[in-house]
Design an enzyme around this catalytic site. Structure first.
Site, PDB file in Angstrom:
ATOM      1  N   GLY A   1       0.850  -1.187   0.000  1.00  0.00           N
ATOM      2  CA  GLY A   1       0.000   0.000   0.000  1.00  0.00           C
ATOM      3  C   GLY A   1       0.882   1.232   0.000  1.00  0.00           C
ATOM      4  O   GLY A   1       0.995   1.971  -0.981  1.00  0.00           O
ATOM      5  N   ARG A   2       1.570   1.399   1.125  1.00  0.00           N
ATOM      6  CA  ARG A   2       2.443   2.561   1.324  1.00  0.00           C
ATOM      7  C   ARG A   2       3.453   2.730   0.179  1.00  0.00           C
ATOM      8  O   ARG A   2       3.669   3.841  -0.311  1.00  0.00           O
ATOM      9  CB  ARG A   2       3.190   2.362   2.640  1.00  0.00           C
ATOM     10  CG  ARG A   2       4.013   3.523   3.104  1.00  0.00           C
ATOM     11  CD  ARG A   2       4.943   3.097   4.255  1.00  0.00           C
ATOM     12  NE  ARG A   2       4.315   2.309   5.266  1.00  0.00           N
ATOM     13  CZ  ARG A   2       3.716   2.792   6.370  1.00  0.00           C
ATOM     14  NH1 ARG A   2       3.723   4.081   6.593  1.00  0.00           N
ATOM     15  NH2 ARG A   2       3.154   1.987   7.242  1.00  0.00           N
TER      16      ARG A   2
ATOM     17  N   CYS B   1      -5.885  22.210  18.489  1.00  0.00           N
ATOM     18  CA  CYS B   1      -5.774  22.624  19.873  1.00  0.00           C
ATOM     19  C   CYS B   1      -5.175  21.544  20.746  1.00  0.00           C
ATOM     20  O   CYS B   1      -5.795  21.123  21.725  1.00  0.00           O
ATOM     21  CB  CYS B   1      -7.143  23.026  20.387  1.00  0.00           C
ATOM     22  SG  CYS B   1      -7.790  24.379  19.435  1.00  0.00           S
ATOM     23  N   GLU B   2      -4.038  21.025  20.370  1.00  0.00           N
ATOM     24  CA  GLU B   2      -3.322  20.162  21.299  1.00  0.00           C
ATOM     25  C   GLU B   2      -1.852  20.105  20.933  1.00  0.00           C
ATOM     26  O   GLU B   2      -1.467  20.273  19.762  1.00  0.00           O
ATOM     27  CB  GLU B   2      -3.948  18.776  21.388  1.00  0.00           C
ATOM     28  CG  GLU B   2      -3.997  17.970  20.135  1.00  0.00           C
ATOM     29  CD  GLU B   2      -4.606  16.595  20.431  1.00  0.00           C
ATOM     30  OE1 GLU B   2      -5.842  16.520  20.443  1.00  0.00           O
ATOM     31  OE2 GLU B   2      -3.851  15.637  20.661  1.00  0.00           O
TER      32      GLU B   2
ATOM     33  N   TYR C   1      -1.777   6.789   4.035  1.00  0.00           N
ATOM     34  CA  TYR C   1      -2.265   6.904   5.419  1.00  0.00           C
ATOM     35  C   TYR C   1      -2.295   8.352   5.933  1.00  0.00           C
ATOM     36  O   TYR C   1      -2.074   8.592   7.106  1.00  0.00           O
ATOM     37  CB  TYR C   1      -1.435   6.011   6.349  1.00  0.00           C
ATOM     38  CG  TYR C   1      -1.362   4.572   5.887  1.00  0.00           C
ATOM     39  CD1 TYR C   1      -2.505   3.775   5.893  1.00  0.00           C
ATOM     40  CD2 TYR C   1      -0.178   4.016   5.419  1.00  0.00           C
ATOM     41  CE1 TYR C   1      -2.456   2.454   5.443  1.00  0.00           C
ATOM     42  CE2 TYR C   1      -0.120   2.705   4.974  1.00  0.00           C
ATOM     43  CZ  TYR C   1      -1.256   1.925   4.991  1.00  0.00           C
ATOM     44  OH  TYR C   1      -1.206   0.629   4.551  1.00  0.00           O
TER      45      TYR C   1
HETATM   46  N1  LLP Z   1      -2.227  -6.036   3.652  1.00  0.00           N
HETATM   47  C1  LLP Z   1      -2.838  -5.994   4.839  1.00  0.00           C
HETATM   48  C2  LLP Z   1      -3.682  -7.104   5.265  1.00  0.00           C
HETATM   49  C3  LLP Z   1      -2.675  -4.870   5.666  1.00  0.00           C
HETATM   50  O1  LLP Z   1      -3.280  -4.830   6.842  1.00  0.00           O
HETATM   51  C4  LLP Z   1      -1.873  -3.787   5.231  1.00  0.00           C
HETATM   52  C5  LLP Z   1      -1.694  -2.599   6.055  1.00  0.00           C
HETATM   53  C6  LLP Z   1      -1.268  -3.873   3.965  1.00  0.00           C
HETATM   54  C7  LLP Z   1      -1.460  -5.018   3.207  1.00  0.00           C
HETATM   55  C8  LLP Z   1      -0.418  -2.780   3.398  1.00  0.00           C
HETATM   56  O2  LLP Z   1       0.693  -2.488   4.168  1.00  0.00           O
HETATM   57  P1  LLP Z   1       1.754  -1.402   3.618  1.00  0.00           P
HETATM   58  O3  LLP Z   1       2.360  -1.992   2.380  1.00  0.00           O
HETATM   59  O4  LLP Z   1       1.014  -0.154   3.309  1.00  0.00           O
HETATM   60  O5  LLP Z   1       2.695  -1.259   4.713  1.00  0.00           O
HETATM   61  N2  LLP Z   1      -1.623   3.698   9.249  1.00  0.00           N
HETATM   62  C9  LLP Z   1      -0.305   3.110   9.388  1.00  0.00           C
HETATM   63  C10 LLP Z   1      -0.164   1.849   8.578  1.00  0.00           C
HETATM   64  C11 LLP Z   1      -1.215   0.799   8.843  1.00  0.00           C
HETATM   65  C12 LLP Z   1      -1.086  -0.411   7.967  1.00  0.00           C
HETATM   66  C13 LLP Z   1      -2.309  -1.253   8.016  1.00  0.00           C
HETATM   67  N3  LLP Z   1      -2.270  -2.429   7.192  1.00  0.00           N
HETATM   68  C14 LLP Z   1       0.750   4.140   9.007  1.00  0.00           C
HETATM   69  O6  LLP Z   1       0.406   5.277   8.700  1.00  0.00           O
HETATM   70  O7  LLP Z   1       1.934   3.863   9.065  1.00  0.00           O
END
Ligand code: LLP
Length: 435
Positions: free
Chosen positions: A292-293, A361-362, A391
């Protein structure tokens, strides 16, 4: 002048120091669309999709849409040939409304409701990833009611502790996701699923966490999951031929971050799978990875305008911008550090460490502590924050009733809107007045 490191591929500075992305000056974008503004480099986004597909030949690269689930992003990723993982009805709905075929979608989630599961069956998503015993029974019932047999993956918690922030770890034993291998729950789930008439386990899934920098945890994940498949073959005489190894490769948020290149990551995983399959005499499964990221994160910068500069003699210089934790919760939630730069002009002034904060406000409303910014930084300057595609928008809120920012896609000097800026009317739209 090129902007190296965590900035998007096409980011460069003009001769007067203005950042341009996709051939468009950010000063023009700010004038036209206002700030805060997410600026997405389309070439960067497409290029990262391509590099993933090249780095993982023969693998189904799947975009984890939780990173940024908005129609335009999903359409681009779909055009680049990625599958899409959705983790709620809202994400599934967005993909379907965006025109992504249902059979390109994978449904995740540790608590999918009956309604969500039934909608996935109705739409005909490619795979549903079953996360719990409750869900096995729930999905069996729904599939029986529709008189269909549903291909599923079981989500395994493989007992791999990826050393990343506690809130983004998922592979360790005591996790809320999946069937814990070490406790025998994965075995129990498989045995139970084999008894169910309307579910067909075709593979397993294991995601170990996020913002992981080395290849070792991914290699360990491939080994553990293949060993499990081989063991199940021995115990049940069933060969599962789909293996989803999840996402989680880290990206550069600052010059100090050094994630592994996707080509090396892909090679390490594919070699591991080939070797292990050979050692186990197991047929090479269809592989799936779920970044994702790493797909959307580096493509985007957030533009902000400086509103106040408050130097406290001998203490901190506080620089406030016109957004904050409502458009990027990551520093507050994960102590995340994103690089920040002055992007509306050149400055020869000595850099000094300042703390850039939002307008909420924090005190936890940080953008970046100790950011080395020119000492002549002034009200009205534009700052850009790097690598904000993943994200940030997807976790945005209306805290303090701030309207959420707009997002634009830039490429070859052209601008296309992705998200319109929220209005104050939008902000009060769901409120029910008692007067
Ligand atoms: N597959 C599953 C089942 C997941 O839960 C996730 C991410 C991904 C793939 C993708 O992971 P990535 O390649 O994006 O690392 N909000 C947090 C990250 C939460 C990730 C949740 N799951 C942040 O901003 O770092």
């Amino acid at each position: 002048m090129t902007m190296p490191g965590p900035w998007p591929y096409t980011a460069t500075r003009s001769d007067v120091g203005v950042l341009t992305v996709g051939g468009v000056a950010v000063t023009d974008l700010a004038a036209e669309y206002g700030t805060p503004l997410w600026v997405v480099d389309e070439e960067d986004l497409r290029e990262r999709c391509r590099r993933y597909r090249e780095g993982f030949p023969g693998v189904d690269v799947t975009y984890a849409s939780k990173a940024w689930c908005t129609m335009g992003v999903l359409q681009i990723v779909d055009e680049e040939g990625l599958l899409i993982d959705v983790a709620s009805e809202g994400e599934m709905h967005t993909a379907l409304v965006a025109g992504v075929p249902a059979d390109r979608l994978i449904l995740h989630g540790n608590n999918k409701s009956e309604h969500e599961l039934d909608r996935a069956l109705e739409a005909g998503v490619l795979r549903i990833v079953v996360d719990s015993f409750d869900e096995l029974e729930r999905l069996e019932r729904l599939a029986a009611a529709r008189d269909v047999v549903v291909p599923i993956w079981l989500r395994i918690t493989p007992g791999i502790d990826a050393h990343t922030h506690e809130y983004v770890r998922t592979g360790h034993d005591d996790a809320k996701f999946g069937f814990t291998l070490s406790l025998g729950l994965a075995d129990e789930a498989f045995a139970r699923a084999l008894e169910l008439d309307h579910l067909d386990v075709v593979g397993i899934h294991a995601h170990i966490g996020s913002q992981i920098f080395g290849t070792d945890p991914f290699i360990a994940n491939a080994e553990v999951t293949l060993d499990l498949l081989a063991r199940w073959r021995e115990q049940h005489g069933v060969v599962l031929d789909e293996l989803n190894l999840g996402g989680g490769m880290g990206i550069r948020y600052t010059h100090e971050d050094h994630p592994v290149e996707v080509a090396r990551y892909g090679k390490a995983v594919l070699e591991t799978v080939a070797e292990r399959c050979e050692a186990l005499d197991y047929p090479q499964p269809r592989l799936i990875v779920e970044p994702g990221r790493a797909i959307v994160g580096p493509s985007t910068v957030t533009l902000y305008e400086v509103g106040t500069v408050k130097p406290l003699p001998g203490l901190t210089t506080w620089v406030s911008i016109d957004g904050g934790m409502s458009d990027n919760i990551r520093p507050a939630l994960y102590d995340a550090e994103h690089e920040v730069a002055l992007v509306s002009r050149e400055s020869d002034a000595e850099p000094r460490a300042v703390t850039v904060v939002g307008k909420h406000c924090e005190s936890g409303d940080l953008v970046r502590e100790h950011a080395p910014l020119p000492s002549d930084l002034a009200v009205g300057d534009l700052l850009a924050v790097a690598a904000t595609g993943a994200y940030t928008s997807s976790m945005a809120s209306n805290y303090n009733r701030l309207p959420r920012p707009a997002a634009v896609l830039v490429r070859d000097g052209q601008v296309r809107p992705l998200l319109r800026r929220e209005t104050l009317d939008d902000v009060v739209r769901r409120d029910v007045s008692l007067r």
